[in-house]
Design a protein around this motif. Structure first.
Motif, PDB file in Angstrom:
ATOM      1  N   THR A  16       0.841  -1.202   0.000  1.00  0.00           N
ATOM      2  CA  THR A  16       0.000   0.000   0.000  1.00  0.00           C
ATOM      3  C   THR A  16       0.877   1.252   0.000  1.00  0.00           C
ATOM      4  N   PRO A  17       0.645   2.198  -0.912  1.00  0.00           N
ATOM      5  CA  PRO A  17       1.451   3.428  -0.918  1.00  0.00           C
ATOM      6  C   PRO A  17       1.208   4.265   0.326  1.00  0.00           C
ATOM      7  N   MET A  18       2.103   5.228   0.555  1.00  0.00           N
ATOM      8  CA  MET A  18       2.010   6.034   1.769  1.00  0.00           C
ATOM      9  C   MET A  18       0.707   6.800   1.858  1.00  0.00           C
ATOM     10  N   ASP A  19       0.211   7.271   0.714  1.00  0.00           N
ATOM     11  CA  ASP A  19      -1.062   7.999   0.745  1.00  0.00           C
ATOM     12  C   ASP A  19      -2.178   7.102   1.276  1.00  0.00           C
ATOM     13  N   GLY A  20      -2.157   5.823   0.871  1.00  0.00           N
ATOM     14  CA  GLY A  20      -3.166   4.873   1.351  1.00  0.00           C
ATOM     15  C   GLY A  20      -3.006   4.576   2.829  1.00  0.00           C
ATOM     16  N   VAL A  21      -1.749   4.517   3.298  1.00  0.00           N
ATOM     17  CA  VAL A  21      -1.486   4.275   4.718  1.00  0.00           C
ATOM     18  C   VAL A  21      -2.028   5.432   5.556  1.00  0.00           C
ATOM     19  N   LYS A  22      -1.759   6.656   5.100  1.00  0.00           N
ATOM     20  CA  LYS A  22      -2.221   7.834   5.839  1.00  0.00           C
ATOM     21  C   LYS A  22      -3.745   7.914   5.863  1.00  0.00           C
ATOM     22  N   GLN A  23      -4.349   7.600   4.722  1.00  0.00           N
ATOM     23  CA  GLN A  23      -5.807   7.646   4.649  1.00  0.00           C
ATOM     24  C   GLN A  23      -6.437   6.635   5.604  1.00  0.00           C
ATOM     25  N   SER A  24      -5.863   5.435   5.646  1.00  0.00           N
ATOM     26  CA  SER A  24      -6.382   4.399   6.538  1.00  0.00           C
ATOM     27  C   SER A  24      -6.205   4.805   7.999  1.00  0.00           C
ATOM     28  N   PHE A  25      -5.059   5.405   8.325  1.00  0.00           N
ATOM     29  CA  PHE A  25      -4.812   5.847   9.703  1.00  0.00           C
ATOM     30  C   PHE A  25      -5.809   6.925  10.121  1.00  0.00           C
ATOM     31  N   ALA A  50      -2.680   4.471  16.513  1.00  0.00           N
ATOM     32  CA  ALA A  50      -1.530   5.378  16.431  1.00  0.00           C
ATOM     33  C   ALA A  50      -0.219   4.605  16.506  1.00  0.00           C
ATOM     34  N   THR A  51      -0.149   3.604  17.378  1.00  0.00           N
ATOM     35  CA  THR A  51       1.055   2.774  17.498  1.00  0.00           C
ATOM     36  C   THR A  51       1.312   2.004  16.213  1.00  0.00           C
ATOM     37  N   ALA A  52       0.246   1.446  15.627  1.00  0.00           N
ATOM     38  CA  ALA A  52       0.393   0.703  14.368  1.00  0.00           C
ATOM     39  C   ALA A  52       0.942   1.609  13.269  1.00  0.00           C
ATOM     40  N   TYR A  53       0.456   2.834  13.209  1.00  0.00           N
ATOM     41  CA  TYR A  53       0.926   3.782  12.185  1.00  0.00           C
ATOM     42  C   TYR A  53       2.401   4.111  12.387  1.00  0.00           C
ATOM     43  N   GLU A  54       2.796   4.337  13.640  1.00  0.00           N
ATOM     44  CA  GLU A  54       4.205   4.617  13.935  1.00  0.00           C
ATOM     45  C   GLU A  54       5.106   3.455  13.513  1.00  0.00           C
ATOM     46  N   ILE A  55       4.657   2.223  13.783  1.00  0.00           N
ATOM     47  CA  ILE A  55       5.448   1.038  13.439  1.00  0.00           C
ATOM     48  C   ILE A  55       5.629   0.936  11.933  1.00  0.00           C
ATOM     49  N   ILE A  56       4.565   1.183  11.178  1.00  0.00           N
ATOM     50  CA  ILE A  56       4.650   1.109   9.715  1.00  0.00           C
ATOM     51  C   ILE A  56       5.591   2.171   9.175  1.00  0.00           C
ATOM     52  N   ILE A  57       5.478   3.398   9.690  1.00  0.00           N
ATOM     53  CA  ILE A  57       6.354   4.482   9.230  1.00  0.00           C
ATOM     54  C   ILE A  57       7.805   4.161   9.562  1.00  0.00           C
ATOM     55  N   LYS A  58       8.036   3.658  10.769  1.00  0.00           N
ATOM     56  CA  LYS A  58       9.404   3.325  11.171  1.00  0.00           C
ATOM     57  C   LYS A  58       9.979   2.233  10.286  1.00  0.00           C
ATOM     58  N   GLU A  59       9.164   1.219   9.979  1.00  0.00           N
ATOM     59  CA  GLU A  59       9.636   0.122   9.150  1.00  0.00           C
ATOM     60  C   GLU A  59      10.000   0.610   7.745  1.00  0.00           C
ATOM     61  N   ARG A  60       9.215   1.501   7.203  1.00  0.00           N
ATOM     62  CA  ARG A  60       9.459   1.982   5.842  1.00  0.00           C
ATOM     63  C   ARG A  60      10.643   2.938   5.757  1.00  0.00           C
ATOM     64  N   ARG A  61      11.047   3.473   6.883  1.00  0.00           N
ATOM     65  CA  ARG A  61      12.205   4.360   6.887  1.00  0.00           C
ATOM     66  C   ARG A  61      13.509   3.616   7.133  1.00  0.00           C
ATOM     67  N   GLU A  62      13.410   2.354   7.576  1.00  0.00           N
ATOM     68  CA  GLU A  62      14.621   1.597   7.867  1.00  0.00           C
ATOM     69  C   GLU A  62      15.373   1.247   6.584  1.00  0.00           C
ATOM     70  N   PRO A  63      16.708   1.318   6.603  1.00  0.00           N
ATOM     71  CA  PRO A  63      17.506   0.929   5.434  1.00  0.00           C
ATOM     72  C   PRO A  63      17.283  -0.538   5.104  1.00  0.00           C
TER      73      PRO A  63
END
Length: 287
Positions: A16-25, A50-63
């Motif tokens: 799911t693209p980031m726009d879809g993630v934000k919309q779902s959150f 909110a915790t689930a959203y943070e985890i997804i964002i953190k995972e997508r930022r990891e190298p």
């Protein structure tokens, strides 16, 4: 919470693209915010989202993540969720609640398209919804704007085994808040469901209803009387059960009803306790 659980909670997948993630959150946060106009706000669910959203964002930022991301120099990257954003979100919702109390026009921003639909249109929206979240939104809108019709909407056709798990859990929760005899009887049929989430949500809703809900549980499961439970405790009580009672985390009344659910479904007691939000630190037996 694992990344997989976070994706499941927001009803999205890894592609799911980031726009879809934000919309779902935003959709989930609006549904479960403690100040929601429907009165169905849930602080615990809100923080889980909110915790689930943070985890997804953190995972997508990891190298090394295999998720397709936008370039680092993209200006839209700055809009990703952060804790300050979460604080601003809470403050904005608080201002909107205050504005609604004061009769200010800014409170009108809270209403969504679902608020403008008729009852029949909301029924169609629920039945033809492309995702679980849209179904849940429609159910919240029906409860909020057509409260007196919610029971007939949910019982018996839509509170059934054919309903998706997430939606069924939400319907059970709302019916439990209504607390009518018909609603409680409809919830009771799910006490024997072997799906832990559904079974525990039914138990929580009936237990929260107080004495009427307790009577429904006892009638449905044939719960043992307090005296029989006390006598059986000398011979059949498990270590986990003794530990929970000793620590006074669960009352004897609730425990004997949980034991009845355990015997009906075959689910382990620890899973049932976890399902209703009870955590027990079981000490090792003395040698």
């Amino acid at each position: 919470m694992t990344p997989k659980q976070a994706y499941d909670l927001l009803e999205i997948d890894e592609q799911t693209p980031m726009d879809g993630v934000k919309q779902s959150f935003r959709r989930a946060a609006k549904l479960y915010h403690p100040d929601t106009a429907s009165g169905l706000g849930d602080t615990d669910k809100f923080h889980m989202v909110a915790t689930a959203y943070e985890i997804i964002i953190k995972e997508r930022r990891e190298p090394g993540s295999n998720i397709t991301r936008k370039p680092q120099n993209d200006a839209s990257q700055k809009s990703d969720f952060t804790f300050p954003y979460f604080i601003r979100f809470l403050r904005r919702k608080r201002k909107e609640k205050q504005a609604r109390k004061n009769g200010e026009e800014s409170a009108g921003r809270r209403f969504t398209a679902s608020s403008l639909l008729t009852y029949k249109e909301l029924l169609i929206r629920f039945d033809r919804a492309p995702s679980d979240w849209v179904k849940i939104e429609a159910a919240h809108a029906i409860y909020s704007h057509f409260n007196e019709k919610f029971e007939s909407f949910a019982v018996p056709n839509r509170i059934s085994s054919k309903t998706p798990e997430k939606v069924l859990v939400e319907l059970i929760d709302i019916l439990g808040r209504i607390g009518s005899p018909t609603a409680l009887e409809a919830i009771a049929q799910h006490l024997s469901n072997r799906n832990r989430k559904i079974c525990c949500s039914a138990f929580i809703a009936l237990d929260r209803a107080g004495e009427p809900g307790h009577k429904v549980i006892d009638k449905k499961l044939g719960t043992k009387s307090a005296i029989s439970y006390f006598i059986d405790g000398f011979f059949r009580r498990s270590d986990l059960e003794r530990c929970a009672l000793k620590q006074r985390i669960v009352s004897r009344q609730k425990m004997r009803r949980l034991i009845a659910v355990m015997r009906e479904t075959g689910l382990p007691l620890r899973e049932l306790l976890d399902g209703i939000g009870v955590k027990i630190q079981q000490t090792a037996p003395r040698l």
